[in-house]
Design an enzyme around this catalytic site. Structure first.
Site, mmCIF file in Angstrom:
data_model
loop_
_atom_site.group_PDB
_atom_site.id
_atom_site.type_symbol
_atom_site.label_atom_id
_atom_site.label_comp_id
_atom_site.label_asym_id
_atom_site.label_seq_id
_atom_site.Cartn_x
_atom_site.Cartn_y
_atom_site.Cartn_z
ATOM 1 N N SER A 11 66.928 64.359 84.038
ATOM 2 C CA SER A 11 67.368 63.584 82.506
ATOM 3 C C SER A 11 68.622 64.067 81.998
ATOM 4 O O SER A 11 68.700 65.217 81.681
ATOM 5 C CB SER A 11 66.180 64.220 81.668
ATOM 6 O OG SER A 11 66.722 63.692 80.245
ATOM 7 N N HIS A 36 67.500 59.783 84.971
ATOM 8 C CA HIS A 36 66.442 59.507 83.846
ATOM 9 C C HIS A 36 67.449 59.514 82.765
ATOM 10 O O HIS A 36 67.959 60.268 82.406
ATOM 11 C CB HIS A 36 65.416 60.523 83.823
ATOM 12 C CG HIS A 36 64.368 60.283 82.869
ATOM 13 N ND1 HIS A 36 63.326 59.380 83.198
ATOM 14 C CD2 HIS A 36 64.153 60.693 81.483
ATOM 15 C CE1 HIS A 36 62.357 59.459 81.898
ATOM 16 N NE2 HIS A 36 63.064 60.008 80.911
ATOM 17 N N ASP A 38 67.279 58.863 78.707
ATOM 18 C CA ASP A 38 66.555 59.020 77.609
ATOM 19 C C ASP A 38 67.119 58.021 76.292
ATOM 20 O O ASP A 38 68.105 58.456 75.891
ATOM 21 C CB ASP A 38 66.148 60.288 77.149
ATOM 22 C CG ASP A 38 65.149 60.893 78.056
ATOM 23 O OD1 ASP A 38 63.906 60.374 78.314
ATOM 24 O OD2 ASP A 38 65.482 61.874 78.589
ATOM 25 N N MET A 40 66.639 56.878 72.644
ATOM 26 C CA MET A 40 66.113 56.879 71.405
ATOM 27 C C MET A 40 66.800 56.552 70.104
ATOM 28 O O MET A 40 67.998 56.295 70.226
ATOM 29 C CB MET A 40 66.093 58.528 71.030
ATOM 30 C CG MET A 40 65.393 59.512 72.235
ATOM 31 S SD MET A 40 65.341 61.012 71.842
ATOM 32 C CE MET A 40 64.957 61.845 73.527
ATOM 33 N N HIS A 69 63.947 55.182 80.038
ATOM 34 C CA HIS A 69 62.949 55.536 79.043
ATOM 35 C C HIS A 69 63.143 55.095 77.825
ATOM 36 O O HIS A 69 63.791 55.973 77.122
ATOM 37 C CB HIS A 69 62.731 57.049 79.495
ATOM 38 C CG HIS A 69 61.619 57.548 78.617
ATOM 39 N ND1 HIS A 69 61.178 58.943 78.502
ATOM 40 C CD2 HIS A 69 60.459 56.980 78.022
ATOM 41 C CE1 HIS A 69 60.039 59.259 77.742
ATOM 42 N NE2 HIS A 69 59.625 57.935 77.410
ATOM 43 N N MET A 71 62.473 55.082 74.193
ATOM 44 C CA MET A 71 61.642 55.610 73.249
ATOM 45 C C MET A 71 62.004 54.793 71.665
ATOM 46 O O MET A 71 62.528 55.856 71.110
ATOM 47 C CB MET A 71 61.873 57.169 73.073
ATOM 48 C CG MET A 71 61.156 57.959 74.163
ATOM 49 S SD MET A 71 61.608 59.454 74.432
ATOM 50 C CE MET A 71 63.109 59.097 75.670
ATOM 51 N N MET A 140 53.747 61.629 79.026
ATOM 52 C CA MET A 140 54.617 62.403 78.424
ATOM 53 C C MET A 140 53.981 63.598 78.436
ATOM 54 O O MET A 140 52.680 63.957 77.875
ATOM 55 C CB MET A 140 54.790 62.100 76.978
ATOM 56 C CG MET A 140 55.780 60.879 76.866
ATOM 57 S SD MET A 140 57.363 61.247 77.451
ATOM 58 C CE MET A 140 58.021 62.695 76.544
ATOM 59 N N ASP A 178 56.947 63.840 82.270
ATOM 60 C CA ASP A 178 58.097 64.110 81.515
ATOM 61 C C ASP A 178 57.981 64.841 80.402
ATOM 62 O O ASP A 178 57.210 64.879 79.416
ATOM 63 C CB ASP A 178 58.610 62.668 81.008
ATOM 64 C CG ASP A 178 60.134 62.630 80.340
ATOM 65 O OD1 ASP A 178 60.737 63.668 80.207
ATOM 66 O OD2 ASP A 178 60.422 61.558 79.814
HETATM 67 C C1 DX5 Z 1 62.135 63.785 75.882
HETATM 68 C C2 DX5 Z 1 62.391 63.298 77.072
HETATM 69 C C3 DX5 Z 1 62.759 63.731 78.147
HETATM 70 C C4 DX5 Z 1 63.644 64.918 78.206
HETATM 71 C C5 DX5 Z 1 62.794 66.108 78.823
HETATM 72 O O1 DX5 Z 1 61.470 62.988 74.714
HETATM 73 O O2 DX5 Z 1 61.787 61.836 77.345
HETATM 74 O O3 DX5 Z 1 62.981 63.096 79.113
HETATM 75 O O4 DX5 Z 1 64.885 64.920 78.582
HETATM 76 O O5 DX5 Z 1 63.431 67.249 78.771
HETATM 77 P P1 DX5 Z 1 63.107 68.534 79.553
HETATM 78 O O6 DX5 Z 1 62.904 68.478 80.944
HETATM 79 O O7 DX5 Z 1 64.006 69.566 78.820
HETATM 80 O O8 DX5 Z 1 61.752 69.036 78.578
HETATM 81 ZN ZN ZN Z 2 62.250 60.930 79.311
#
Ligand code: DX5
Ligand code: ZN
Length: 230
Positions: A11, A36, A38, A40, A69, A71, A140, A178
């Site tokens: 990620s 990956h 993320d 947000m 991903h 969010m 998650m 994740d």
């Molecule tokens: C959290 C994200 C993850 C995050 C995971 O909301 O969806 O993808 O990057 O990070 P680690 O591996 O550091 O927990």
């Molecule tokens: Zn993620």
């Protein structure tokens, strides 16, 4: 994309954003399977990250598939542009979809593989009606929003449930975990049936990300070969 392989998806949330292309190249060379991303929006989760343009530019530097991903609220607004910029797989959150079946259809219509995710408090059986249409389910294993949190072991029962469903219906092809994934927690998730591992902090937060990725891979392979749960 060999069947039976455990896919590792670093990620970029924990990468050095001023040197993003180098960071991605480094994990590509170390054997990463997917990247990956993320996304947000400051509403669905209390954090803001990146948009489609990051996918577009990363595609110039790596051939690895982009595992996006979302969010975000109203994912339908942004799915087409992420697809256009080169997303390979798009995961939306069940909690953010008024009509999940339509979101899945939209992702596919845009030419991507379709994923759906659930927050820790959402029961996994909420996804039952959609499993037959999903390529990936993302469990998650932390509250979405931030990297570097601790793995929630209670979420392993969701992975087990999905594995049982997959054994019956063949879907989803990928069970992804994740949040808080490192060599130890990766082994636990793989034993329960996970075949896609997202890792941010454990890879990009390590002094040597390539070495950390290889350690994650060998721990996942060891768990798959020698200790699968029946
Ligand atoms: C959290 C994200 C993850 C995050 C995971 O909301 O969806 O993808 O990057 O990070 P680690 O591996 O550091 O927990
Ligand atoms: Zn993620």
């Amino acid at each position: 994309m060999k069947p039976g392989r455990v896919n590792i998806a670093p990620s970029i949330l924990s990468a050095d954003f001023a040197r993003l292309a180098d960071e991605v190249k480094r994990v590509e060379k170390a054997g990463a399977d997917w990247i990956h991303v993320d996304v947000m929006d400051g509403h669905f989760v209390p954090n803001l990250t990146v948009g489609p343009v990051v996918v577009k530019w990363l595609k110039e530097y790596t051939p690895l598939p982009m595992d996006v991903h979302l969010m975000i609220e109203n994912p339908e607004k942004y799915i087409p542009v992420f697809a256009k910029m080169g997303a390979w797989l798009i995961t939306a959150h069940w909690e953010a979809c008024r009509r999940p079946a339509e979101i899945i259809r939209l992702i596919k219509r845009c030419g991507c593989r379709a994923g759906m995710s659930v927050r820790p408090k959402t029961p996994i059986n909420k996804l039952s009606p959609y499993l037959k249409d999903l390529d990936l389910v993302l469990v998650m294993t932390v509250e979405p929003g931030f990297g570097g949190q601790s793995f929630m072991p209670d979420m392993l029962s969701k992975v087990r449930w999905l594995k049982e469903r997959r054994a019956r219906g063949g879907k989803p092809q990928w069970i992804e975990v994740d949040g808080g994934i490192n060599s130890e927690t990766a082994a636990l998730a793989v034993q329960e049936g996970a075949n896609a591992l997202v890792a941010g902090n454990a890879i990009f937060g390590a002094p040597d990300p390539a070495k950390a990725l290889r350690a994650l891979r060998s721990s996942a392979n060891e768990a798959k070969t020698h200790h699968p749960r029946r």
